[in-house]
Design an enzyme around this catalytic site. Structure first.
Site, short mmCIF file in Angstrom:
data_model
loop_
_atom_site.label_atom_id
_atom_site.label_comp_id
_atom_site.label_asym_id
_atom_site.label_seq_id
_atom_site.Cartn_x
_atom_site.Cartn_y
_atom_site.Cartn_z
N HIS A 91 0.81 -1.07 0.11
CA HIS A 91 0.07 0.03 -0.13
C HIS A 91 0.67 1.17 0.07
O HIS A 91 0.70 2.27 -0.57
CB HIS A 91 -1.00 -0.02 1.06
CG HIS A 91 -1.95 -1.10 1.20
ND1 HIS A 91 -2.93 -1.15 0.31
CD2 HIS A 91 -1.94 -2.38 1.76
CE1 HIS A 91 -3.70 -2.33 0.40
NE2 HIS A 91 -3.04 -2.95 1.27
N ARG A 100 0.26 7.64 -10.20
CA ARG A 100 -0.91 6.67 -10.32
C ARG A 100 -1.78 7.23 -9.34
O ARG A 100 -3.09 7.63 -9.72
CB ARG A 100 -0.41 5.44 -9.41
CG ARG A 100 -1.59 4.52 -8.93
CD ARG A 100 -0.79 3.49 -8.09
NE ARG A 100 -1.92 2.79 -7.51
CZ ARG A 100 -2.57 2.92 -5.99
NH1 ARG A 100 -2.24 4.15 -5.39
NH2 ARG A 100 -3.49 2.25 -5.88
N GLY A 124 -11.20 -3.15 -4.22
CA GLY A 124 -9.95 -3.35 -3.62
C GLY A 124 -9.60 -2.09 -3.16
O GLY A 124 -8.42 -1.46 -3.54
N GLU A 147 -12.73 -4.35 0.45
CA GLU A 147 -11.25 -4.82 0.65
C GLU A 147 -11.29 -6.12 1.38
O GLU A 147 -11.83 -6.30 2.59
CB GLU A 147 -10.56 -3.72 1.60
CG GLU A 147 -8.99 -4.03 1.83
CD GLU A 147 -8.20 -4.57 0.76
OE1 GLU A 147 -8.20 -4.15 -0.36
OE2 GLU A 147 -7.70 -5.67 0.71
N GLU A 176 -16.53 -10.65 -4.90
CA GLU A 176 -17.12 -11.58 -5.69
C GLU A 176 -18.27 -12.44 -4.55
O GLU A 176 -19.24 -12.70 -4.83
CB GLU A 176 -16.28 -12.75 -5.89
CG GLU A 176 -15.31 -12.47 -7.20
CD GLU A 176 -14.05 -12.04 -6.55
OE1 GLU A 176 -13.32 -12.39 -7.31
OE2 GLU A 176 -13.94 -11.41 -5.54
N GLU A 190 -8.48 0.17 -8.88
CA GLU A 190 -7.15 0.29 -9.26
C GLU A 190 -6.55 -1.25 -9.39
O GLU A 190 -5.97 -1.47 -8.24
CB GLU A 190 -6.03 1.15 -8.55
CG GLU A 190 -4.93 1.71 -9.24
CD GLU A 190 -3.92 0.53 -9.09
OE1 GLU A 190 -4.06 -0.51 -9.98
OE2 GLU A 190 -2.92 0.65 -8.26
N GLU A 199 -1.57 -10.99 -11.48
CA GLU A 199 -2.46 -11.00 -10.48
C GLU A 199 -4.11 -11.24 -10.71
O GLU A 199 -4.90 -11.78 -10.12
CB GLU A 199 -2.55 -9.71 -9.39
CG GLU A 199 -1.24 -9.29 -9.03
CD GLU A 199 -1.43 -8.12 -8.36
OE1 GLU A 199 -0.45 -7.39 -7.98
OE2 GLU A 199 -2.39 -7.58 -7.68
#
Ligand SMILES: N=C(N)NC/C=C/[C@H]1O[C@@H](n2cnc3c(N)ncnc32)[C@H](O)[C@@H]1O
Length: 409
Positions: A91, A100, A124, A147, A176, A190, A199
């Site tokens: 992070h 970014r 996320g 998250e 999900e 992101e 990933e």
């Protein structure tokens, strides 16, 4: 025949195809990604003697993956993945990446009026920085900050300490498996990994889109593309391969083939490509529309390229990077771009270098044509193989070179 079978079957090992392979010549054996082959002889480094559906032939070892006996760890390696994101290291790396983070802030700021009263899903969210941009720079009706890692506990605190608790709800769960209070107007995330897909968090984003984004809703990023350029990489090649020619006055060149296999068979992450090492103008080889692309599409993405070399030099390989585009919520608002290439501000992704086994000297005016295929790993679902096929100044199929780079398994 019985004798032959018993010898061959005794030592056969099962491998799985990482990508499609088309045999050239009778001695080789064709197979598709996901096919399970029995390898009988691995005496050569590069070509193994294998069997598939009763046929025998040579197959390239770089196209094969050992199938894990019983997939004791899950194919997504979620425990390790979310454990990594439960610590600050990654992070900090993402937050310290100004290009970014400022880009996402700019997107929210320039759309702040239209975000008023809207519902936003942040997939996320990590520390919740993007959700906090939404809550402090605009007045959305609600932000769902999702998250899955233990970072979410800290995110809850950060939301409270930055006055976002009226607007932001933090969910500690895989997106999900989540039930949200309502469908959303904007899905913000992101998710981009090295070479865009590594990933494969994109799969989670698309599943969330299909389930929670309102019809006509906005995806941020709206589109993304993978860009490629043929390049020089003198320093890498010197440090990794030519180093062995003269090691403290000794001739260690015997180790060069081992060095090639060890250092050049995988992509090099975090490569810093200098503009002067580009041999031609870059090309966007693969483009994704995040509103319409399907999960099934990301199993295998393919694009063609044709580069006209603009400066003579050494063709050491290809460098790849990605760009992400954010459409404006306003009819004629401007699209914002996050470009991670060599002509933009450096990001934590930097670029990814794919080196040929042996560099080729190249002349201004030469033409490099070919294709790039991102093939998702059929077993390890966060991994992929990147297959470059190319030839120089020729359309003769017999002169096509191909190299398959696993990322990482
Ligand atoms: N690689 C880049 N750029 N970003 C990675 C960003 C990953 C962040 O998103 C979270 N995340 C990833 N997948 C999911 C999911 N399915 N549900 C909820 N949270 C998730 C991770 O725990 C990280 O905090």
């Amino acid at each position: 025949m019985l004798e032959n079978e018993s010898v061959e079957s005794r030592e056969a090992e099962e491998f799985i195809g990482l990508a499609d392979f088309v045999a050239e010549g009778g001695e080789q054996l064709s197979f598709s990604v996901g096919d399970k082959l029995l390898v009988h002889d691995k005496s050569s480094e590069v070509w193994w003697w294998a069997e598939f559906q009763g046929h025998f032939g040579y197959v390239p070892s770089s196209y094969l993956n050992q199938t894990p006996e019983d997939l004791e760890e899950d194919a997504w390696q979620d425990d390790e993945y979310f454990e990594n994101y439960g610590t600050l290291r990654l992070h900090l790396e993402m937050l310290a990446d100004k290009a970014r983070t400022e880009t996402y802030r700019q997107v929210i700021l320039s759309n702040s009026a239209t975000l008023r009263g809207r519902i936003i899903l942040d997939v996320g969210c990590g520390t919740g920085v993007l959700s906090l941009f939404c809550a402090t720079l605009s007045q959305p009706a609600a932000v769902y900050a999702v998250e899955a890692s233990s970072m979410a506990e800290h995110t809850q605190q950060l939301v409270q300490q930055n006055g976002g608790e009226e607007i932001i709800t933090v969910f500690q769960e895989r997106v999900e498996n989540l039930t949200l209070p309502a469908k959303v107007d904007v899905l913000l995330s992101e998710w981009m990994g090295n070479c865009l897909l590594f990933e494969f968090m994109l799969e989670s984003v698309l599943l969330a889109r299909d389930r929670w984004l309102k019809k006509g809703g906005m995806m941020w990023p709206s589109s993304a593309c993978l860009t490629v350029v043929p390049c020089q990489a003198f320093s890498d090649y010197r440090k990794k391969v030519e180093f062995w020619d003269n090691t403290y006055g000794l001739n260690f060149s015997y180790l060069k083939s081992l060095a090639q296999k060890e250092f050049l068979s995988k992509p090099k992450f975090s490569h810093h490509l200098l503009p002067e090492d580009c041999l031609s103008s870059p090309a966007d080889v693969i483009t994704l529309d995040l509103l319409t692309i399907q999960v099934s599409d990301i199993e295998r993405l393919r694009g063609e390229f044709r580069f006209t070399v603009e400066k003579s030099g050494m063709f050491h390989g290809f460098t790849a990077w990605f760009s992400a585009y954010f459409l404006s919520l306003e009819e004629h608002g401007q699209t914002i771009q996050l470009n991670t290439g060599p002509h933009s501000e450096l990001t934590h992704w930097k670029q990814t270098l794919f080196m040929l086994d042996a560099p080729v000297s190249i002349e201004k005016g030469d033409v490099i044509t070919g294709s790039l295929c991102l093939q998702r790993n059929p077993v390890w679902r966060r991994h992929l193989s990147i297959i470059f096929s190319w030839n120089i100044n020729s359309t003769d199929a017999s002169k096509i070179h191909t190299k398959c780079f696993p990322m990482w398994r």
